[in-house]
Design a protein around this motif. Structure first.
Motif, PDB file in Angstrom:
ATOM      1  N   VAL A   6       0.701  -1.328   0.021  1.00 18.64           N
ATOM      2  CA  VAL A   6      -0.137  -0.183  -0.097  1.00 18.64           C
ATOM      3  C   VAL A   6       0.802   1.174   0.126  1.00 18.64           C
ATOM      4  O   VAL A   6       1.825   1.629   0.786  1.00 18.64           O
ATOM      5  CB  VAL A   6      -0.781  -0.028   1.290  1.00 18.64           C
ATOM      6  CG1 VAL A   6      -1.885   1.245   1.135  1.00 18.64           C
ATOM      7  CG2 VAL A   6      -1.842  -1.096   1.275  1.00 18.64           C
ATOM      8  N   THR A   7       0.884   2.195  -1.033  1.00 15.11           N
ATOM      9  CA  THR A   7       1.657   3.242  -1.021  1.00 15.11           C
ATOM     10  C   THR A   7       1.055   4.469  -1.663  1.00 15.11           C
ATOM     11  O   THR A   7       0.192   4.403  -2.552  1.00 15.11           O
ATOM     12  CB  THR A   7       3.159   2.789  -2.082  1.00 15.11           C
ATOM     13  OG1 THR A   7       3.761   3.813  -2.265  1.00 15.11           O
ATOM     14  CG2 THR A   7       2.643   2.080  -3.268  1.00 15.11           C
ATOM     15  N   ASN A   8       1.549   5.488  -1.461  1.00 10.88           N
ATOM     16  CA  ASN A   8       0.865   6.715  -2.036  1.00 10.88           C
ATOM     17  C   ASN A   8       2.069   7.449  -2.957  1.00 10.88           C
ATOM     18  O   ASN A   8       1.690   8.448  -3.517  1.00 10.88           O
ATOM     19  CB  ASN A   8       0.585   7.789  -0.883  1.00 10.88           C
ATOM     20  CG  ASN A   8       1.797   8.271  -0.213  1.00 10.88           C
ATOM     21  OD1 ASN A   8       2.883   7.740  -0.216  1.00 10.88           O
ATOM     22  ND2 ASN A   8       1.436   9.135   0.878  1.00 10.88           N
ATOM     23  N   MET A   9       2.927   6.823  -3.268  1.00  8.83           N
ATOM     24  CA  MET A   9       3.965   6.971  -4.390  1.00  8.83           C
ATOM     25  C   MET A   9       4.426   5.874  -5.394  1.00  8.83           C
ATOM     26  O   MET A   9       4.820   4.764  -4.801  1.00  8.83           O
ATOM     27  CB  MET A   9       5.298   7.387  -3.563  1.00  8.83           C
ATOM     28  CG  MET A   9       4.961   8.794  -3.015  1.00  8.83           C
ATOM     29  SD  MET A   9       6.908   9.393  -2.465  1.00  8.83           S
ATOM     30  CE  MET A   9       7.518  10.115  -4.093  1.00  8.83           C
ATOM     31  N   TYR A  10       4.089   5.905  -6.497  1.00  8.97           N
ATOM     32  CA  TYR A  10       4.304   4.852  -7.108  1.00  8.97           C
ATOM     33  C   TYR A  10       4.180   5.428  -8.783  1.00  8.97           C
ATOM     34  O   TYR A  10       3.535   6.352  -9.151  1.00  8.97           O
ATOM     35  CB  TYR A  10       3.325   3.512  -7.528  1.00  8.97           C
ATOM     36  CG  TYR A  10       3.815   2.289  -7.711  1.00  8.97           C
ATOM     37  CD1 TYR A  10       4.508   1.575  -6.727  1.00  8.97           C
ATOM     38  CD2 TYR A  10       3.512   1.761  -8.976  1.00  8.97           C
ATOM     39  CE1 TYR A  10       4.984   0.372  -6.986  1.00  8.97           C
ATOM     40  CE2 TYR A  10       3.915   0.581  -9.040  1.00  8.97           C
ATOM     41  CZ  TYR A  10       4.755  -0.213  -8.185  1.00  8.97           C
ATOM     42  OH  TYR A  10       5.142  -1.265  -8.517  1.00  8.97           O
ATOM     43  N   PRO A  11       5.050   5.133  -9.688  1.00 12.16           N
ATOM     44  CA  PRO A  11       5.257   5.545 -10.998  1.00 12.16           C
ATOM     45  C   PRO A  11       3.911   5.494 -11.778  1.00 12.16           C
ATOM     46  O   PRO A  11       2.968   4.797 -11.816  1.00 12.16           O
ATOM     47  CB  PRO A  11       6.355   4.809 -11.984  1.00 12.16           C
ATOM     48  CG  PRO A  11       7.211   4.498 -10.512  1.00 12.16           C
ATOM     49  CD  PRO A  11       6.287   4.164  -9.471  1.00 12.16           C
ATOM     50  N   GLN A  12       3.489   6.626 -12.449  1.00 13.64           N
ATOM     51  CA  GLN A  12       2.237   6.705 -13.302  1.00 13.64           C
ATOM     52  C   GLN A  12       2.687   7.423 -14.631  1.00 13.64           C
ATOM     53  O   GLN A  12       3.944   8.060 -14.790  1.00 13.64           O
ATOM     54  CB  GLN A  12       1.330   7.889 -12.498  1.00 13.64           C
ATOM     55  CG  GLN A  12       0.884   7.314 -11.031  1.00 13.64           C
ATOM     56  CD  GLN A  12       0.120   5.929 -10.864  1.00 13.64           C
ATOM     57  OE1 GLN A  12      -0.680   6.017 -11.864  1.00 13.64           O
ATOM     58  NE2 GLN A  12       0.880   5.073 -10.330  1.00 13.64           N
ATOM     59  N   PRO A  13       1.985   7.240 -15.665  1.00  7.63           N
ATOM     60  CA  PRO A  13       2.196   7.677 -17.087  1.00  7.63           C
ATOM     61  C   PRO A  13       2.613   9.093 -16.943  1.00  7.63           C
ATOM     62  O   PRO A  13       3.372   9.698 -17.807  1.00  7.63           O
ATOM     63  CB  PRO A  13       0.937   7.239 -17.745  1.00  7.63           C
ATOM     64  CG  PRO A  13       0.375   6.271 -16.998  1.00  7.63           C
ATOM     65  CD  PRO A  13       0.665   6.364 -15.649  1.00  7.63           C
ATOM     66  N   ASP A  14       1.692  10.056 -16.080  1.00 12.62           N
ATOM     67  CA  ASP A  14       2.026  11.495 -16.212  1.00 12.62           C
ATOM     68  C   ASP A  14       3.049  11.827 -15.175  1.00 12.62           C
ATOM     69  O   ASP A  14       3.403  13.026 -15.220  1.00 12.62           O
ATOM     70  CB  ASP A  14       0.950  12.225 -15.950  1.00 12.62           C
ATOM     71  CG  ASP A  14       0.377  11.802 -14.758  1.00 12.62           C
ATOM     72  OD1 ASP A  14       0.614  10.742 -14.161  1.00 12.62           O
ATOM     73  OD2 ASP A  14      -0.423  12.813 -14.249  1.00 12.62           O
ATOM     74  N   ARG A  15       3.616  11.019 -14.512  1.00 15.66           N
ATOM     75  CA  ARG A  15       4.563  11.037 -13.371  1.00 15.66           C
ATOM     76  C   ARG A  15       5.508   9.930 -13.552  1.00 15.66           C
ATOM     77  O   ARG A  15       5.577   9.151 -12.475  1.00 15.66           O
ATOM     78  CB  ARG A  15       4.034  11.283 -12.011  1.00 15.66           C
ATOM     79  CG  ARG A  15       3.210  12.707 -11.600  1.00 15.66           C
ATOM     80  CD  ARG A  15       2.384  12.785 -10.557  1.00 15.66           C
ATOM     81  NE  ARG A  15       1.190  11.827 -10.721  1.00 15.66           N
ATOM     82  CZ  ARG A  15       0.319  11.488  -9.769  1.00 15.66           C
ATOM     83  NH1 ARG A  15       0.480  11.824  -8.699  1.00 15.66           N
ATOM     84  NH2 ARG A  15      -0.740  10.827 -10.112  1.00 15.66           N
ATOM     85  N   PRO A  16       6.443   9.643 -14.392  1.00 13.75           N
ATOM     86  CA  PRO A  16       7.149   8.651 -14.235  1.00 13.75           C
ATOM     87  C   PRO A  16       8.141   8.288 -13.467  1.00 13.75           C
ATOM     88  O   PRO A  16       8.652   7.090 -13.419  1.00 13.75           O
ATOM     89  CB  PRO A  16       7.807   8.634 -15.692  1.00 13.75           C
ATOM     90  CG  PRO A  16       7.830  10.079 -16.133  1.00 13.75           C
ATOM     91  CD  PRO A  16       6.517  10.793 -15.346  1.00 13.75           C
TER      92      PRO A  16
END
Length: 323
Positions: A6-16
């Motif tokens: 469970v994490t509130n930080m993980y790479p996203q398409p708009d935030r690689p």
């Protein structure tokens, strides 16, 4: 072992690059045989995503049996505590344990987790929780490796003759002190007009090693850090480092020629940058961070998982007997 992260930080398409160190840890644990699923809680997008994460957690636990939950950051940890079935390991990653209003939450709730990881000795001391495990996030030594600087400059289109100071990260965050970076560069450029500042922010993580090999020195002047990945990654690329003594930086760069600690005075920052530039070559930093490889850190995290499961077993046997 099956683990829900469970994490509130993980790479996203708009935030690689967002939380790439969490993803790298998850991947390294999978390589050790851990079956890991990720529940990403995008609190940066909308704070309401935290309370909305509780039913998401309960649905995940209803659909799949997990041995353990590993939460990253305190707000994800509070979500993970919304169940009693699985032991919870919490990792505190940054100075939120002793800065801002979040410090009170960290001090109040840390004791309720089965096992706790912090990423620097400073964090353990300032949190006041001596049984926390100090395990910094690992460095991807395959991705971050030395390469010829001129080759990296050609790949990025950077000028071949200029001296380049690298600053990498989210410069809009107040604690990163972008204002000090700019002030120090003005002082330095008055003495060294051949020096340029290179800002890397929001880039795909795979491009960061190119910048670290293209530039002459990395600069970090934060008010506080946990275990800044950018310093460890620079060391893996043998890039000289100038940094304030935050988090575990003093331990990471200790004894490395070409690396310097500085104060937050622009004149001192500029002076240390000049010393690093005058050093004139790459460091032996890679040799000094070999113990922070992803595989070695994953094995240490796995040992904490085992401790959490072992500590929970007597309690589960007691509850089963009472039932």
């Amino acid at each position: 072992m099956r683990v829900l992260v469970v994490t509130n930080m993980y790479p996203q398409p708009d935030r690689p690059a967002f939380g790439v160190f969490v993803r790298d840890q998850v991947d390294s644990l999978r390589r050790l045989g851990v079956e890991a699923d990720v529940l990403f809680v995008d609190g940066r997008r909308n704070k309401l995503n935290y309370p909305l994460a509780y039913p998401r957690l309960w649905r995940a636990l209803a659909a799949q049996r997990y041995d353990l939950i590993h939460a990253h950051y305190i707000f994800s940890g509070l979500v993970a505590l919304g169940q009693r079935r699985c032991p919870v390991v919490l990792t505190h990653h940054g100075p939120e344990v002793f800065m801002t209003w979040e410090a009170a939450l960290c001090r109040l709730f840390t004791r309720f987790f089965d096992q706790v990881i912090v990423v620097s000795e400073e964090m353990r001391r300032r949190l006041g929780f001596p049984r926390a495990h100090v395990i910094p996030c690992g460095v991807d030594l395959e991705r971050f490796r030395p390469m010829p600087p001129q080759e990296a400059r050609r790949a990025l289109g950077l000028p071949p003759q200029r001296r380049l100071v690298l600053w990498a990260g989210e410069h809009f965050r107040p604690e990163k002190r972008w204002d000090l970076v700019q002030a120090a560069m003005k002082v330095l450029q008055r003495r060294r007009p051949d020096v340029d500042l290179v800002l890397v922010s929001g880039q795909p993580h795979d491009r960061v090693p190119l910048y670290m090999n293209a530039c002459d020195v990395l600069l970090l002047v934060s008010d506080a850090e946990g275990s800044p990945m950018v310093v460890k990654e620079a060391m893996a690329c043998n890039l000289p480092v100038v940094s304030t003594p935050v988090g575990d930086v003093p331990e990471v760069i200790a004894g490395t020629e070409g690396c310097f600690l500085c104060s937050q005075e622009p004149s001192d920052i500029a002076a240390k940058l000049e010393m690093a530039l005058d050093f004139g070559r790459r460091t032996d930093g890679r040799r000094r961070v070999g113990h922070l490889s992803l595989a070695r850190i994953a094995r240490r995290v796995l040992a904490v998982y085992a401790a959490a499961l072992e500590a929970r077993r007597p309690r589960q046997r007691t509850e089963e007997a009472q039932a």
